[in-house]
Scaffold this motif. Structure first.
Motif: not given
Length: 428
Positions: A352-368
């Motif tokens: 949700y907040f990786g953009r603040v750190c300059g992260v462009s790729q989202p982490p993997e998709l998992l089911l809760l």
């Protein structure tokens, strides 16, 4: 930072200095009366709790840190090269429980911020001093890695300030004038809630003997009692709070139970749960309509009824999603890691907040864990498991279903995927 220098809330041997954020049991696993691996840095309030929590602990190991804007220094030695290193650090109030602090560390390795558990409410004047100290520190020394309390790092978790939630609990008690009240709490924490109820309702609060000793150590001498004849409001250990206990109490006297927590205590609400926040405030709040409407909006869904006499109220000592976002934007770290990975609401903060750190790729998709057999909620979180390659096949099996598999076995499968690496498990 290389291994073998410092440990925060970790108590195995091998480090040259140890730092404790606060005295909750999930942060002290491994500490004992006989622990002696090195100097232990903590706040003055936390240090005052050691004799009662760990009788016989060598108090000469404790290093009490002031809550100020002044940096402290510690000489260490590189485990790999043997060369001297100078560690600078500062402790800042975390506003989670009495004595809780977060730490900023800096040196040749860079600058790290470890929050421990914290609740920084957006409009809380008490937090402003800590926020000012943090802002001055990070402006001079930008944070390379933020180790974040991500307990509620998910937009589905939005709850009111502790003051508003405490008022709601007071209203709930007032709406049951003929009932005894039991409130589930831990051995440390929620003191501000209990003090607020005592002042608002003009009553003493019953606590169990060990809790009373803790209250006295914290400086609360006249508010709490172990005499049940002096009050109808009792704070009981959270582990003893159950439907069975309440049913037994109601055989002797009408009693309601209240669990203050950011998470619903049980999954299935009682059928009388609807719009409890609104009805309680309307019945007991003398505020003007505009102010009351604002509270109604903030408190929508903040109280849940799980049994005829059992309530859960969203009073939390952890920051909610909005507050976490504000904190990350204040710090602007280059990278960050969540310190809570075993909660049912866990989400890697980089999603949700990786953009603040300059992260462009989202982490993997998992089911809760799903709310029911028919409804699955998918969120993107970063996995720390070696079983990631099996996720897609398991999801496909869940979607197709297996008529021969029991609901219990399906739940166990989902639990194995959800819980990856237990670091800090306690949520309140």
């Amino acid at each position: 930072m290389e291994s073998g220098l410092i440990s925060v809330d970790r108590w195995k041997s091998g480090s040259q200095a140890y730092f404790l954020t606060h005295m909750h049991s999930d942060h002290t696993r491994g500490l004992s009366a006989g622990w002696s691996h090195g100097p232990l840095f903590c706040s003055r309030t936390t240090a005052s709790l050691f004799p009662s929590r760990f009788p016989g602990f060598d108090l000469s190991l404790l290093r009490v840190l002031p809550l100020s804007s002044s940096w402290q220094s510690l000489s260490l030695r590189s485990p790999s090269s043997g060369s001297p290193l100078l560690l600078h650090f500062i402790a800042i109030h975390a506003h989670h429980c009495p004595g809780s602090v977060m730490f900023i560390f800096r040196g040749d390795f860079g600058c790290f911020l470890y929050t421990g558990d914290f609740r920084w409410e957006c409009d809380d004047a008490a937090v402003e001093e800590a926020r000012t100290t943090l802002l001055a520190a990070v402006n001079d020394f930008p944070v390379d890695i933020l180790y974040l309390d991500n307990t509620y790092c998910n937009p589905i978790y939005s709850f009111p300030s502790r003051l508003l939630a405490a008022n709601l609990i007071a209203h709930l008690i007032l709406s049951h004038p003929s009932h005894d009240i039991v409130i589930g709490v831990d051995s440390l924490g929620k003191e501000d809630l209990l003090l607020h109820l005592s002042r608002t309702l003009n009553i003493k609060i019953w606590v169990w003997p060990e809790r009373l000793r803790t209250m006295h150590l914290l400086g609360f001498q006249d508010v709490f009692t172990t005499d049940t004849s002096l009050t109808r409001v009792r704070a009981v250990p959270r582990y003893s709070f159950s439907i069975q206990t309440l049913e037994g109490l109601n055989l002797m006297c009408p009693t309601i139970g209240i669990m203050p927590s950011g998470l619903p205590w049980l999954k299935t609400p009682f059928k009388g749960d609807a719009n409890l926040s609104a009805s309680l405030l309307t019945a007991n709040n003398g505020r003007k309509p505009a102010a009351q409407q604002r509270e109604l909006l903030l408190l929508q869904g903040a109280v849940h009824m799980f049994h005829e006499n059992m309530y859960s109220v969203n009073y939390s000592d952890h920051s909610c999603y909005e507050e976490i976002g504000e904190f990350i934007n204040l710090v602007k770290p280059k990278s960050m890691k969540g310190i809570v990975v075993s909660s049912s609401c866990y989400v890697d903060p980089l999603y949700y907040f990786g953009r603040v750190c300059g992260v462009s790729q989202p982490p993997e998709l998992l089911l809760l864990r799903p709310d029911s057999r028919e409804q699955f909620r998918a969120v993107r979180i970063k996995s720390y498991s070696t079983k990631d390659e099996t996720i897609n096949s398991k999801k496909e099996k869940w979607r197709k279903g297996d008529g021969r598999s029991s609901l219990r076995r399906n739940k166990k499968r989902r639990a194995r995927i959800q819980v990856k690496c237990a670091k800090i498990a306690e949520v309140d």
